[in-house]
Design a protein around this motif. Sequence first.
Motif, PDB file in Angstrom:
ATOM      1  N   LEU A 237      38.864  51.944 -18.259  1.00  0.00           N
ATOM      2  CA  LEU A 237      38.585  50.932 -19.271  1.00  0.00           C
ATOM      3  C   LEU A 237      39.182  49.637 -18.734  1.00  0.00           C
ATOM      4  N   ALA A 238      38.350  48.643 -18.510  1.00  0.00           N
ATOM      5  CA  ALA A 238      38.799  47.388 -17.907  1.00  0.00           C
ATOM      6  C   ALA A 238      38.619  46.243 -18.899  1.00  0.00           C
ATOM      7  N   THR A 239      39.587  45.329 -18.900  1.00  0.00           N
ATOM      8  CA  THR A 239      39.524  44.155 -19.767  1.00  0.00           C
ATOM      9  C   THR A 239      39.747  42.901 -18.926  1.00  0.00           C
ATOM     10  N   PRO A 240      39.086  41.805 -19.274  1.00  0.00           N
ATOM     11  CA  PRO A 240      39.350  40.559 -18.556  1.00  0.00           C
ATOM     12  C   PRO A 240      40.820  40.193 -18.626  1.00  0.00           C
ATOM     13  N   ARG A 241      41.427  39.822 -17.501  1.00  0.00           N
ATOM     14  CA  ARG A 241      42.871  39.571 -17.441  1.00  0.00           C
ATOM     15  C   ARG A 241      43.316  38.450 -18.371  1.00  0.00           C
ATOM     16  N   ARG A 242      42.448  37.518 -18.647  1.00  0.00           N
ATOM     17  CA  ARG A 242      42.872  36.374 -19.461  1.00  0.00           C
ATOM     18  C   ARG A 242      42.967  36.730 -20.938  1.00  0.00           C
ATOM     19  N   ARG A 243      42.513  37.929 -21.324  1.00  0.00           N
ATOM     20  CA  ARG A 243      42.502  38.292 -22.732  1.00  0.00           C
ATOM     21  C   ARG A 243      43.611  39.277 -23.052  1.00  0.00           C
TER      22      ARG A 243
ATOM     23  N   HIS B  65      29.804  39.295 -16.686  1.00  0.00           N
ATOM     24  CA  HIS B  65      30.079  39.980 -17.946  1.00  0.00           C
ATOM     25  C   HIS B  65      31.518  39.790 -18.407  1.00  0.00           C
ATOM     26  N   ALA B  66      32.164  38.738 -17.943  1.00  0.00           N
ATOM     27  CA  ALA B  66      33.570  38.496 -18.300  1.00  0.00           C
ATOM     28  C   ALA B  66      33.746  38.159 -19.774  1.00  0.00           C
ATOM     29  N   GLU B  67      32.632  37.939 -20.510  1.00  0.00           N
ATOM     30  CA  GLU B  67      32.768  37.668 -21.946  1.00  0.00           C
ATOM     31  C   GLU B  67      32.964  38.953 -22.745  1.00  0.00           C
ATOM     32  N   LEU B  68      32.802  40.108 -22.115  1.00  0.00           N
ATOM     33  CA  LEU B  68      33.031  41.373 -22.803  1.00  0.00           C
ATOM     34  C   LEU B  68      34.503  41.514 -23.190  1.00  0.00           C
ATOM     35  N   ASP B  69      34.762  42.232 -24.278  1.00  0.00           N
ATOM     36  CA  ASP B  69      36.146  42.559 -24.613  1.00  0.00           C
ATOM     37  C   ASP B  69      36.685  43.634 -23.684  1.00  0.00           C
ATOM     38  N   ALA B  70      35.815  44.549 -23.257  1.00  0.00           N
ATOM     39  CA  ALA B  70      36.229  45.604 -22.333  1.00  0.00           C
ATOM     40  C   ALA B  70      34.982  46.223 -21.711  1.00  0.00           C
ATOM     41  N   ALA B  71      35.194  46.958 -20.612  1.00  0.00           N
ATOM     42  CA  ALA B  71      34.105  47.652 -19.935  1.00  0.00           C
ATOM     43  C   ALA B  71      34.545  49.077 -19.635  1.00  0.00           C
ATOM     44  N   LEU B  72      33.676  50.038 -19.933  1.00  0.00           N
ATOM     45  CA  LEU B  72      33.917  51.439 -19.593  1.00  0.00           C
ATOM     46  C   LEU B  72      33.068  51.760 -18.373  1.00  0.00           C
TER      47      LEU B  72
ATOM     48  N   PHE C 172      34.374  44.472 -31.511  1.00  0.00           N
ATOM     49  CA  PHE C 172      34.952  44.693 -30.194  1.00  0.00           C
ATOM     50  C   PHE C 172      33.793  45.062 -29.272  1.00  0.00           C
ATOM     51  N   VAL C 173      33.460  44.184 -28.333  1.00  0.00           N
ATOM     52  CA  VAL C 173      32.273  44.363 -27.499  1.00  0.00           C
ATOM     53  C   VAL C 173      32.645  45.165 -26.252  1.00  0.00           C
ATOM     54  N   LEU C 174      32.046  46.356 -26.140  1.00  0.00           N
ATOM     55  CA  LEU C 174      32.313  47.261 -25.020  1.00  0.00           C
ATOM     56  C   LEU C 174      31.067  47.366 -24.151  1.00  0.00           C
ATOM     57  N   GLY C 175      31.188  46.941 -22.897  1.00  0.00           N
ATOM     58  CA  GLY C 175      30.094  47.077 -21.943  1.00  0.00           C
ATOM     59  C   GLY C 175      30.142  48.446 -21.274  1.00  0.00           C
ATOM     60  N   CYS C 176      28.972  49.003 -21.026  1.00  0.00           N
ATOM     61  CA  CYS C 176      28.917  50.358 -20.473  1.00  0.00           C
ATOM     62  C   CYS C 176      27.543  50.584 -19.866  1.00  0.00           C
TER      63      CYS C 176
ATOM     64  N   ASP D  20      44.344  41.907 -26.284  1.00  0.00           N
ATOM     65  CA  ASP D  20      43.792  42.461 -27.514  1.00  0.00           C
ATOM     66  C   ASP D  20      44.461  43.793 -27.779  1.00  0.00           C
ATOM     67  N   HIS D  21      45.184  43.882 -28.908  1.00  0.00           N
ATOM     68  CA  HIS D  21      45.927  45.103 -29.209  1.00  0.00           C
ATOM     69  C   HIS D  21      45.015  46.309 -29.389  1.00  0.00           C
ATOM     70  N   ARG D  22      43.721  46.074 -29.653  1.00  0.00           N
ATOM     71  CA  ARG D  22      42.788  47.181 -29.854  1.00  0.00           C
ATOM     72  C   ARG D  22      42.499  47.941 -28.563  1.00  0.00           C
ATOM     73  N   VAL D  23      42.745  47.297 -27.417  1.00  0.00           N
ATOM     74  CA  VAL D  23      42.449  47.932 -26.131  1.00  0.00           C
ATOM     75  C   VAL D  23      43.295  49.187 -25.923  1.00  0.00           C
ATOM     76  N   VAL D  24      44.574  49.106 -26.255  1.00  0.00           N
ATOM     77  CA  VAL D  24      45.466  50.251 -26.042  1.00  0.00           C
ATOM     78  C   VAL D  24      45.021  51.442 -26.881  1.00  0.00           C
ATOM     79  N   ALA D  25      44.667  51.190 -28.146  1.00  0.00           N
ATOM     80  CA  ALA D  25      44.208  52.280 -29.014  1.00  0.00           C
ATOM     81  C   ALA D  25      42.921  52.897 -28.487  1.00  0.00           C
ATOM     82  N   LEU D  26      42.000  52.062 -28.026  1.00  0.00           N
ATOM     83  CA  LEU D  26      40.737  52.582 -27.497  1.00  0.00           C
ATOM     84  C   LEU D  26      40.965  53.358 -26.204  1.00  0.00           C
ATOM     85  N   ALA D  27      41.807  52.846 -25.317  1.00  0.00           N
ATOM     86  CA  ALA D  27      42.096  53.545 -24.060  1.00  0.00           C
ATOM     87  C   ALA D  27      42.718  54.913 -24.329  1.00  0.00           C
TER      88      ALA D  27
END
Length: 296
Positions: free
Chosen positions: A271-277, A138-145, A96-100, A279-286
């Motif tokens: 915590l931001a994620t690209p709208r086109r994606r 950086h839209a290829e990221l799974d999420a950005a903090l 899970f690629v997190l940009g920060c 991923d159930h992991r986002v909710v747990a991480l948020a």
Amino acid sequence: MSRELPSLNALRAFEATARLGSVSRAAEELHVTHGAISRQVRVLEEALDQPLFARHGRGIALTAAGEQLRDRVAGAFDQLRDGWAELQRSQAEGPFVLGCASSLLARWVIPRLDRLERDLPSLKLHLSPEEDPLAPQHAELDAALALRAAPWPTGWEVHELAPERIGPVVSPRYANLDRLLQDGESALRDEALLHTTSRPQAWPEWAELSGVSPASLHYGQGFTRLFYLLEAAVAGLGVAIAPAQLVQDDVKAGRLLAPWGFRQTQAQWILATPRRRSDHRVVALATWLRSALLDA
């Protein structure tokens, strides 16, 4: 005869009924009514101009046409289920690629990686230092903090985590500390304040929130990154301004003091994620990030 495919809903209703041998059980599996299943099967029968099921005692049985359609449709749905399951497995097992931004990464994320890995062991986090992780490239990221004030950038789904709070911090070793503690916030007008060029509005914003005229402040050494600014403050070079979460460990350890506390700004940890994606992991991480940030 038309070569167009019938609706997917109709094929799903037929496949479930044929596999389970019951309209009622098919309706239960697909979370629809008995009548809805019957109507969808009837659509197929009318298109083929022949029955797909026949009454057999108190149940139903496939006709020859029904058996032929079942064999074709069942294989297709099995492939869809297998493909979907494989995609879910690869997503769960992949990183899970997190940009920060590097300052947030060094001062807040990395010190909490052990705790994050213990709490979310299935999340294989890969950290990507990006000074502006919400930039379009950086839209290829799974999420950005990020620490950011609304409006949020387009193309991103934003999870608000915690409000930003900022305040002045200073080392116990700072030469002018006694005078600062004695005179209070007004003494900062006589200081050459440490600042960062990446966020020049931080000191004026804090001053307005604290009832101090921004025009009365003057500045000393500037730094290109917040991380450098806070290292200078820890070294006793002057008074810096920082978000509470980025200095909480230093304050708890006594490396820095926050004599005047912190003021809430209009910015948010997000915590931001690209709208086109999706991923159930986002909710747990948020959820985890929100709890950890509110501990400050």
